[in-house]
Design a protein around this motif. Structure first.
Motif, PDB file in Angstrom:
ATOM      1  N   GLU A   9     -83.927  29.851  50.240  1.00 57.01           N
ATOM      2  CA  GLU A   9     -84.202  29.335  51.572  1.00 57.01           C
ATOM      3  C   GLU A   9     -85.029  28.059  51.439  1.00 57.01           C
ATOM      4  N   PRO A  10     -84.373  26.955  51.136  1.00 53.30           N
ATOM      5  CA  PRO A  10     -85.138  25.724  50.920  1.00 53.30           C
ATOM      6  C   PRO A  10     -85.656  25.136  52.229  1.00 53.30           C
ATOM      7  N   ALA A  11     -86.811  24.501  52.147  1.00 54.18           N
ATOM      8  CA  ALA A  11     -87.337  23.772  53.300  1.00 54.18           C
ATOM      9  C   ALA A  11     -86.554  22.470  53.461  1.00 54.18           C
ATOM     10  N   ALA A  12     -86.635  21.891  54.649  1.00 52.91           N
ATOM     11  CA  ALA A  12     -85.910  20.644  54.908  1.00 52.91           C
ATOM     12  C   ALA A  12     -86.364  19.540  53.957  1.00 52.91           C
ATOM     13  N   SER A  13     -87.674  19.508  53.655  1.00 56.04           N
ATOM     14  CA  SER A  13     -88.191  18.484  52.738  1.00 56.04           C
ATOM     15  C   SER A  13     -87.626  18.663  51.337  1.00 56.04           C
ATOM     16  N   ASP A  14     -87.422  19.927  50.914  1.00 59.69           N
ATOM     17  CA  ASP A  14     -86.850  20.179  49.589  1.00 59.69           C
ATOM     18  C   ASP A  14     -85.394  19.708  49.516  1.00 59.69           C
ATOM     19  N   VAL A  15     -84.657  19.918  50.599  1.00 57.43           N
ATOM     20  CA  VAL A  15     -83.266  19.471  50.636  1.00 57.43           C
ATOM     21  C   VAL A  15     -83.199  17.947  50.553  1.00 57.43           C
ATOM     22  N   PHE A  16     -84.102  17.284  51.285  1.00 60.62           N
ATOM     23  CA  PHE A  16     -84.138  15.822  51.252  1.00 60.62           C
ATOM     24  C   PHE A  16     -84.498  15.327  49.855  1.00 60.62           C
ATOM     25  N   GLU A  17     -85.456  15.991  49.212  1.00 65.03           N
ATOM     26  CA  GLU A  17     -85.853  15.608  47.861  1.00 65.03           C
ATOM     27  C   GLU A  17     -84.690  15.769  46.886  1.00 65.03           C
ATOM     28  N   CYS A  18     -83.941  16.856  47.003  1.00 63.89           N
ATOM     29  CA  CYS A  18     -82.758  17.039  46.148  1.00 63.89           C
ATOM     30  C   CYS A  18     -81.751  15.926  46.378  1.00 63.89           C
ATOM     31  N   GLY A  19     -81.637  15.494  47.631  1.00 64.25           N
ATOM     32  CA  GLY A  19     -80.742  14.385  47.935  1.00 64.25           C
ATOM     33  C   GLY A  19     -81.164  13.102  47.247  1.00 64.25           C
ATOM     34  N   LEU A  20     -82.491  12.874  47.174  1.00 67.18           N
ATOM     35  CA  LEU A  20     -82.987  11.686  46.488  1.00 67.18           C
ATOM     36  C   LEU A  20     -82.689  11.744  44.986  1.00 67.18           C
ATOM     37  N   TYR A  21     -82.911  12.901  44.386  1.00 65.70           N
ATOM     38  CA  TYR A  21     -82.593  13.060  42.966  1.00 65.70           C
ATOM     39  C   TYR A  21     -81.106  12.826  42.716  1.00 65.70           C
ATOM     40  N   SER A  22     -80.266  13.383  43.565  1.00 64.92           N
ATOM     41  CA  SER A  22     -78.820  13.235  43.410  1.00 64.92           C
ATOM     42  C   SER A  22     -78.405  11.771  43.559  1.00 64.92           C
ATOM     43  N   THR A  23     -78.980  11.093  44.551  1.00 71.18           N
ATOM     44  CA  THR A  23     -78.665   9.686  44.771  1.00 71.18           C
ATOM     45  C   THR A  23     -79.073   8.834  43.579  1.00 71.18           C
ATOM     46  N   ALA A  24     -80.277   9.117  43.035  1.00 69.77           N
ATOM     47  CA  ALA A  24     -80.752   8.368  41.872  1.00 69.77           C
ATOM     48  C   ALA A  24     -79.828   8.582  40.674  1.00 69.77           C
ATOM     49  N   GLY A  25     -79.407   9.836  40.450  1.00 69.38           N
ATOM     50  CA  GLY A  25     -78.501  10.111  39.350  1.00 69.38           C
ATOM     51  C   GLY A  25     -77.159   9.429  39.523  1.00 69.38           C
ATOM     52  N   PHE A  26     -76.645   9.435  40.755  1.00 65.87           N
ATOM     53  CA  PHE A  26     -75.386   8.757  41.034  1.00 65.87           C
ATOM     54  C   PHE A  26     -75.505   7.260  40.746  1.00 65.87           C
ATOM     55  N   ALA A  27     -76.652   6.661  41.135  1.00 64.75           N
ATOM     56  CA  ALA A  27     -76.856   5.230  40.909  1.00 64.75           C
ATOM     57  C   ALA A  27     -76.913   4.902  39.419  1.00 64.75           C
ATOM     58  N   VAL A  28     -77.652   5.705  38.643  1.00 60.89           N
ATOM     59  CA  VAL A  28     -77.762   5.451  37.210  1.00 60.89           C
ATOM     60  C   VAL A  28     -76.414   5.656  36.520  1.00 60.89           C
ATOM     61  N   GLY A  29     -75.713   6.719  36.869  1.00 63.96           N
ATOM     62  CA  GLY A  29     -74.401   6.961  36.290  1.00 63.96           C
ATOM     63  C   GLY A  29     -73.418   5.858  36.624  1.00 63.96           C
ATOM     64  N   ASN A  58     -70.513  11.567  37.371  1.00 66.25           N
ATOM     65  CA  ASN A  58     -70.686  12.979  37.719  1.00 66.25           C
ATOM     66  C   ASN A  58     -71.742  13.657  36.861  1.00 66.25           C
ATOM     67  N   GLY A  59     -71.801  13.286  35.580  1.00 63.77           N
ATOM     68  CA  GLY A  59     -72.783  13.894  34.688  1.00 63.77           C
ATOM     69  C   GLY A  59     -74.212  13.602  35.120  1.00 63.77           C
ATOM     70  N   PHE A  60     -74.502  12.332  35.405  1.00 64.26           N
ATOM     71  CA  PHE A  60     -75.855  11.974  35.845  1.00 64.26           C
ATOM     72  C   PHE A  60     -76.164  12.583  37.209  1.00 64.26           C
ATOM     73  N   ALA A  61     -75.199  12.532  38.121  1.00 69.50           N
ATOM     74  CA  ALA A  61     -75.446  13.068  39.467  1.00 69.50           C
ATOM     75  C   ALA A  61     -75.715  14.571  39.428  1.00 69.50           C
ATOM     76  N   LEU A  62     -74.911  15.304  38.674  1.00 67.66           N
ATOM     77  CA  LEU A  62     -75.116  16.750  38.578  1.00 67.66           C
ATOM     78  C   LEU A  62     -76.419  17.085  37.868  1.00 67.66           C
ATOM     79  N   GLY A  63     -76.739  16.323  36.814  1.00 67.70           N
ATOM     80  CA  GLY A  63     -77.971  16.580  36.069  1.00 67.70           C
ATOM     81  C   GLY A  63     -79.215  16.364  36.913  1.00 67.70           C
ATOM     82  N   THR A  64     -79.267  15.257  37.643  1.00 63.22           N
ATOM     83  CA  THR A  64     -80.448  14.994  38.467  1.00 63.22           C
ATOM     84  C   THR A  64     -80.501  15.924  39.678  1.00 63.22           C
ATOM     85  N   THR A  65     -79.343  16.308  40.193  1.00 61.07           N
ATOM     86  CA  THR A  65     -79.338  17.270  41.300  1.00 61.07           C
ATOM     87  C   THR A  65     -79.920  18.613  40.853  1.00 61.07           C
TER      88      THR A  65
END
Length: 270
Positions: free
Chosen positions: A11-31, A50-57
């Motif tokens: 049951e993630p908080a809204a802030s945790d979901v947003f933070e996961c989105g930031l990690y995923s976005t950063a991984g997508f950008a680096v990949g 996909n590798g970077f995006a999944l890893g950072t997510t």
């Protein structure tokens, strides 16, 4: 489907979901950066992205429940992302060196890579240090002044594009780290800020004047102006922590120093 299944277990908080989105976005950008800067097959590019995006997510899912972000933390993440994007734009020249080998794809790759790495750095640093908004502003300005110094030095010391790019990135990151380390121990009044700002402007004035006096070409004029401006801004900021000058002192100091460099322009532009 994966997110729907995961939501039944946590049951993630809204802030945790947003933070996961930031990690995923950063991984997508680096990949995406790796795929654009290198010579890969379509399958290889997809694997990098996909590798970077999944890893950072995955990293974000694990880290989010244990992290919190205050308002100054958000300022820090924004600053490191901005500095990373600025440094990333020089990445193609750091790698290839020649304009003839660089295309729009490489520039976009560098921008995405710098942005992603800056974002990841900010997310990690914000949990390790506690900086106030004024400290983050000092860090950002210090990084910019350092990048100017490195770029100017590179333009003066070489004829190609690789050295200026590498030096701008190195000096920018190094200055940001150094200023960020000392920022909690410093404070700037309006008079101290004026001293640093006027020192930077005075550096541009003297740098251009000196290069013209030495019959410099356009590259040397630009390099000299950037180098002396960066050093002037950093030097003035450091000096402001030890000098107790009034508004009148600062203005008088730099008004008098303008007369010497003005003779350069009187000589070259009568």
């Amino acid at each position: 489907v994966g997110a729907a299944a995961l939501s039944q277990w946590v049951e993630p908080a809204a802030s945790d979901v947003f933070e996961c989105g930031l990690y995923s976005t950063a991984g997508f950008a680096v990949g995406s950066s790796v795929s654009l800067l290198g010579q890969w097959s379509p399958r290889g590019r997809a694997l990098w992205i996909n590798g970077f995006a999944l890893g950072t997510t995955a990293a974000g899912i694990l880290a989010a429940p244990h992290t919190t972000f205050s308002k100054p933390d958000r300022w820090l993440v924004s600053a490191t992302t901005l500095l990373g994007a600025s440094a990333g734009t020089a990445m193609p020249w750091s790698i290839y060196g020649s304009d003839r080998q660089i295309t729009g794809r490489h520039v976009m790759g560098g921008l995405l890579g710098g942005t992603g790495m800056g974002l990841l750095s900010g997310l990690a640093l914000s949990q390790a240090v506690e900086l106030q908004r004024s400290d983050v502003l000092e860090l950002t300005i210090g990084g910019a002044a350092g990048a100017m110094t490195g770029l100017g030095l590179g333009l003066l010391s070489s004829k190609g594009h690789r050295a200026p790019a590498i030096l701008a990135q190195s000096f920018g990151v190094g200055s940001a780290v150094a200023v960020g380390f000392f920022a909690p121990r410093t404070s700037f009044s309006w008079r101290q800020t004026l001293l640093g700002t006027v020192s930077l402007a005075h550096g541009v004035w003297n740098g251009v004047g000196l290069s013209l006096l030495m019959d410099g070409n356009d590259r040397q004029v630009s390099g000299s102006a950037l180098l002396v401006a960066g050093l002037g801004g950093l030097g003035g900021s450091v000096a402001s922590q030890f000098l107790r000058l009034t508004w009148t002192d600062v203005l008088t100091l730099f008004a008098g120093s303008v007369w010497g460099p003005e003779s350069y322009f009187d000589y070259y532009f009568p």
